[in-house]
Design a protein around this motif. Sequence first.
Motif, PDB file in Angstrom:
ATOM      1  N   MET A  85     -57.199 -86.082  -7.981  1.00  0.00           N
ATOM      2  CA  MET A  85     -57.856 -84.899  -8.526  1.00  0.00           C
ATOM      3  C   MET A  85     -58.754 -84.209  -7.506  1.00  0.00           C
ATOM      4  O   MET A  85     -59.134 -83.060  -7.702  1.00  0.00           O
ATOM      5  CB  MET A  85     -58.694 -85.284  -9.745  1.00  0.00           C
ATOM      6  CG  MET A  85     -57.905 -85.744 -10.946  1.00  0.00           C
ATOM      7  SD  MET A  85     -59.041 -86.106 -12.307  1.00  0.00           S
ATOM      8  CE  MET A  85     -57.957 -86.930 -13.451  1.00  0.00           C
ATOM      9  N   ALA A  86     -59.138 -84.932  -6.444  1.00  0.00           N
ATOM     10  CA  ALA A  86     -60.167 -84.455  -5.510  1.00  0.00           C
ATOM     11  C   ALA A  86     -61.470 -84.217  -6.263  1.00  0.00           C
ATOM     12  O   ALA A  86     -62.262 -83.342  -5.918  1.00  0.00           O
ATOM     13  CB  ALA A  86     -59.720 -83.197  -4.782  1.00  0.00           C
ATOM     14  N   ASP A  87     -61.685 -85.030  -7.305  1.00  0.00           N
ATOM     15  CA  ASP A  87     -62.872 -84.907  -8.149  1.00  0.00           C
ATOM     16  C   ASP A  87     -62.821 -86.035  -9.184  1.00  0.00           C
ATOM     17  O   ASP A  87     -61.873 -86.824  -9.208  1.00  0.00           O
ATOM     18  CB  ASP A  87     -62.892 -83.552  -8.848  1.00  0.00           C
ATOM     19  CG  ASP A  87     -64.306 -83.086  -9.184  1.00  0.00           C
ATOM     20  OD1 ASP A  87     -65.214 -83.947  -9.258  1.00  0.00           O
ATOM     21  OD2 ASP A  87     -64.496 -81.877  -9.367  1.00  0.00           O
ATOM     22  N   ASP A  88     -63.831 -86.076 -10.003  1.00  0.00           N
ATOM     23  CA  ASP A  88     -63.867 -87.010 -11.138  1.00  0.00           C
ATOM     24  C   ASP A  88     -63.997 -86.167 -12.401  1.00  0.00           C
ATOM     25  O   ASP A  88     -65.091 -85.953 -12.918  1.00  0.00           O
ATOM     26  CB  ASP A  88     -65.039 -87.983 -10.991  1.00  0.00           C
ATOM     27  CG  ASP A  88     -65.126 -88.977 -12.145  1.00  0.00           C
ATOM     28  OD1 ASP A  88     -64.140 -89.065 -12.913  1.00  0.00           O
ATOM     29  OD2 ASP A  88     -66.169 -89.639 -12.278  1.00  0.00           O
ATOM     30  N   ILE A  89     -62.880 -85.657 -12.886  1.00  0.00           N
ATOM     31  CA  ILE A  89     -62.857 -84.731 -14.016  1.00  0.00           C
ATOM     32  C   ILE A  89     -62.497 -85.482 -15.288  1.00  0.00           C
ATOM     33  O   ILE A  89     -61.495 -86.211 -15.311  1.00  0.00           O
ATOM     34  CB  ILE A  89     -61.833 -83.609 -13.779  1.00  0.00           C
ATOM     35  CG1 ILE A  89     -62.096 -82.910 -12.443  1.00  0.00           C
ATOM     36  CG2 ILE A  89     -61.846 -82.597 -14.918  1.00  0.00           C
ATOM     37  CD1 ILE A  89     -61.027 -81.906 -12.064  1.00  0.00           C
ATOM     38  N   PRO A  90     -63.277 -85.337 -16.357  1.00  0.00           N
ATOM     39  CA  PRO A  90     -62.890 -85.975 -17.627  1.00  0.00           C
ATOM     40  C   PRO A  90     -61.495 -85.525 -18.063  1.00  0.00           C
ATOM     41  O   PRO A  90     -61.102 -84.366 -17.858  1.00  0.00           O
ATOM     42  CB  PRO A  90     -63.964 -85.482 -18.604  1.00  0.00           C
ATOM     43  CG  PRO A  90     -65.134 -85.129 -17.749  1.00  0.00           C
ATOM     44  CD  PRO A  90     -64.549 -84.608 -16.465  1.00  0.00           C
ATOM     45  N   LEU A  91     -60.747 -86.415 -18.669  1.00  0.00           N
ATOM     46  CA  LEU A  91     -59.383 -86.106 -19.083  1.00  0.00           C
ATOM     47  C   LEU A  91     -59.327 -84.916 -20.036  1.00  0.00           C
ATOM     48  O   LEU A  91     -58.398 -84.105 -19.969  1.00  0.00           O
ATOM     49  CB  LEU A  91     -58.740 -87.333 -19.731  1.00  0.00           C
ATOM     50  CG  LEU A  91     -58.586 -88.569 -18.839  1.00  0.00           C
ATOM     51  CD1 LEU A  91     -57.937 -89.696 -19.629  1.00  0.00           C
ATOM     52  CD2 LEU A  91     -57.780 -88.250 -17.575  1.00  0.00           C
ATOM     53  N   GLU A  92     -60.311 -84.816 -20.912  1.00  0.00           N
ATOM     54  CA  GLU A  92     -60.336 -83.714 -21.870  1.00  0.00           C
ATOM     55  C   GLU A  92     -60.516 -82.375 -21.151  1.00  0.00           C
ATOM     56  O   GLU A  92     -59.870 -81.375 -21.491  1.00  0.00           O
ATOM     57  CB  GLU A  92     -61.452 -83.929 -22.893  1.00  0.00           C
ATOM     58  CG  GLU A  92     -61.229 -85.107 -23.835  1.00  0.00           C
ATOM     59  CD  GLU A  92     -61.509 -86.470 -23.185  1.00  0.00           C
ATOM     60  OE1 GLU A  92     -61.199 -87.489 -23.822  1.00  0.00           O
ATOM     61  OE2 GLU A  92     -62.054 -86.508 -22.061  1.00  0.00           O
ATOM     62  N   ARG A  93     -61.401 -82.344 -20.154  1.00  0.00           N
ATOM     63  CA  ARG A  93     -61.628 -81.108 -19.393  1.00  0.00           C
ATOM     64  C   ARG A  93     -60.390 -80.748 -18.566  1.00  0.00           C
ATOM     65  O   ARG A  93     -60.015 -79.575 -18.481  1.00  0.00           O
ATOM     66  CB  ARG A  93     -62.845 -81.275 -18.483  1.00  0.00           C
ATOM     67  CG  ARG A  93     -63.101 -80.082 -17.551  1.00  0.00           C
ATOM     68  CD  ARG A  93     -63.252 -78.784 -18.318  1.00  0.00           C
ATOM     69  NE  ARG A  93     -63.306 -77.635 -17.428  1.00  0.00           N
ATOM     70  CZ  ARG A  93     -62.833 -76.434 -17.723  1.00  0.00           C
ATOM     71  NH1 ARG A  93     -62.259 -76.214 -18.903  1.00  0.00           N
ATOM     72  NH2 ARG A  93     -62.931 -75.441 -16.873  1.00  0.00           N
ATOM     73  N   ASP A 147     -63.522 -91.808  -7.478  1.00  0.00           N
ATOM     74  CA  ASP A 147     -64.910 -92.217  -7.665  1.00  0.00           C
ATOM     75  C   ASP A 147     -65.724 -92.001  -6.386  1.00  0.00           C
ATOM     76  O   ASP A 147     -66.891 -92.372  -6.310  1.00  0.00           O
ATOM     77  CB  ASP A 147     -65.011 -93.669  -8.155  1.00  0.00           C
ATOM     78  CG  ASP A 147     -64.489 -94.678  -7.148  1.00  0.00           C
ATOM     79  OD1 ASP A 147     -63.976 -94.279  -6.080  1.00  0.00           O
ATOM     80  OD2 ASP A 147     -64.585 -95.892  -7.430  1.00  0.00           O
ATOM     81  N   GLU A 148     -65.090 -91.401  -5.385  1.00  0.00           N
ATOM     82  CA  GLU A 148     -65.765 -90.979  -4.166  1.00  0.00           C
ATOM     83  C   GLU A 148     -65.266 -89.578  -3.846  1.00  0.00           C
ATOM     84  O   GLU A 148     -64.056 -89.355  -3.745  1.00  0.00           O
ATOM     85  CB  GLU A 148     -65.433 -91.921  -3.006  1.00  0.00           C
ATOM     86  CG  GLU A 148     -65.980 -91.437  -1.662  1.00  0.00           C
ATOM     87  CD  GLU A 148     -65.428 -92.232  -0.487  1.00  0.00           C
ATOM     88  OE1 GLU A 148     -66.229 -92.590   0.395  1.00  0.00           O
ATOM     89  OE2 GLU A 148     -64.197 -92.484  -0.445  1.00  0.00           O
ATOM     90  N   ILE A 149     -66.178 -88.628  -3.724  1.00  0.00           N
ATOM     91  CA  ILE A 149     -65.800 -87.253  -3.431  1.00  0.00           C
ATOM     92  C   ILE A 149     -65.914 -87.047  -1.929  1.00  0.00           C
ATOM     93  O   ILE A 149     -66.980 -87.122  -1.344  1.00  0.00           O
ATOM     94  CB  ILE A 149     -66.694 -86.250  -4.186  1.00  0.00           C
ATOM     95  CG1 ILE A 149     -66.728 -86.597  -5.685  1.00  0.00           C
ATOM     96  CG2 ILE A 149     -66.196 -84.836  -3.963  1.00  0.00           C
ATOM     97  CD1 ILE A 149     -65.370 -86.677  -6.343  1.00  0.00           C
ATOM     98  N   GLY A 150     -64.793 -86.797  -1.291  1.00  0.00           N
ATOM     99  CA  GLY A 150     -64.751 -86.700   0.158  1.00  0.00           C
ATOM    100  C   GLY A 150     -64.495 -88.057   0.783  1.00  0.00           C
ATOM    101  O   GLY A 150     -64.200 -89.042   0.101  1.00  0.00           O
ATOM    102  N   GLY A 151     -64.613 -88.122   2.091  1.00  0.00           N
ATOM    103  CA  GLY A 151     -64.394 -89.381   2.792  1.00  0.00           C
ATOM    104  C   GLY A 151     -62.971 -89.872   2.608  1.00  0.00           C
ATOM    105  O   GLY A 151     -62.011 -89.154   2.858  1.00  0.00           O
ATOM    106  N   GLU A 152     -62.834 -91.099   2.127  1.00  0.00           N
ATOM    107  CA  GLU A 152     -61.516 -91.678   1.882  1.00  0.00           C
ATOM    108  C   GLU A 152     -60.918 -91.243   0.542  1.00  0.00           C
ATOM    109  O   GLU A 152     -59.778 -91.573   0.247  1.00  0.00           O
ATOM    110  CB  GLU A 152     -61.617 -93.212   1.903  1.00  0.00           C
ATOM    111  CG  GLU A 152     -61.971 -93.806   3.253  1.00  0.00           C
ATOM    112  CD  GLU A 152     -60.839 -93.635   4.247  1.00  0.00           C
ATOM    113  OE1 GLU A 152     -59.733 -94.142   3.987  1.00  0.00           O
ATOM    114  OE2 GLU A 152     -61.069 -92.991   5.283  1.00  0.00           O
TER     115      GLU A 152
END
Length: 230
Positions: A85-93, A147-152
């Motif tokens: 996702m390149a993010d941590d987006i709730p499934l509902e959103r 669960d990490e934005i950016g980096g790995e």
Amino acid sequence: METNRQEFRRIWLLLAVFAASAAIVLTAWRFAGMSIPENAGRPLTEAEQAEIIARSSPLTEYVYLSVNADFPREDTIKKITIHHMADDIPLERLGEVFAEPDRRASSNYAIDTAGRVALYVEEGNRAWTSSSPENDHQAVTIEVANDEIGGEWHVSGASYEALIRLCTDICLRNGIEALEYTGDTEGNLTIHRMFSDRTECPGPYLEGKMPEIAAEVSRRLKILREALGN
């Protein structure tokens, strides 16, 4: 002479009308086969979700069907393509995002950081995920939260285990004997960046895990088939 000309024009006019009518019929037939289901792009009742899950992965916990898809897919399921996702987006959103026609994007499934699985495009339909219609018509596509934005672009242990279980289930139900990651589009386990030079999706962490994912899913498939006597 004038009579012959008039007859000639009449014949050509009839042919033109016939050709136009045929084109209209063919166009209508094509779009009728790709019409958007009435249950796409809106919240579903529990009963509607249960009905959809019954013909999809039983691991699914949430359903919000996207209008951004081809109905149905034009090829049989032969592959799995993994994205992040390149993010941590709730499934509902994420379901709401994929339901926006202007987004022109979707995936078959998604997994959040807790390991919950959502369905946005049924497996019988082609999600708009990989920048490659040819791949998407053959692949079940999966978005995984980070669960990490950016980096790995790391993903959680719960997400990773859910990904293994979902891939195993998809393969088992669709007759895929084993997963093979070749590092290019020849394998039946692929990643987004193989089809676009404008993305690093699914990020270094998941990309580095692809050989392990293929091996573990293939191992579990073999155990399951032996248990089922196949």
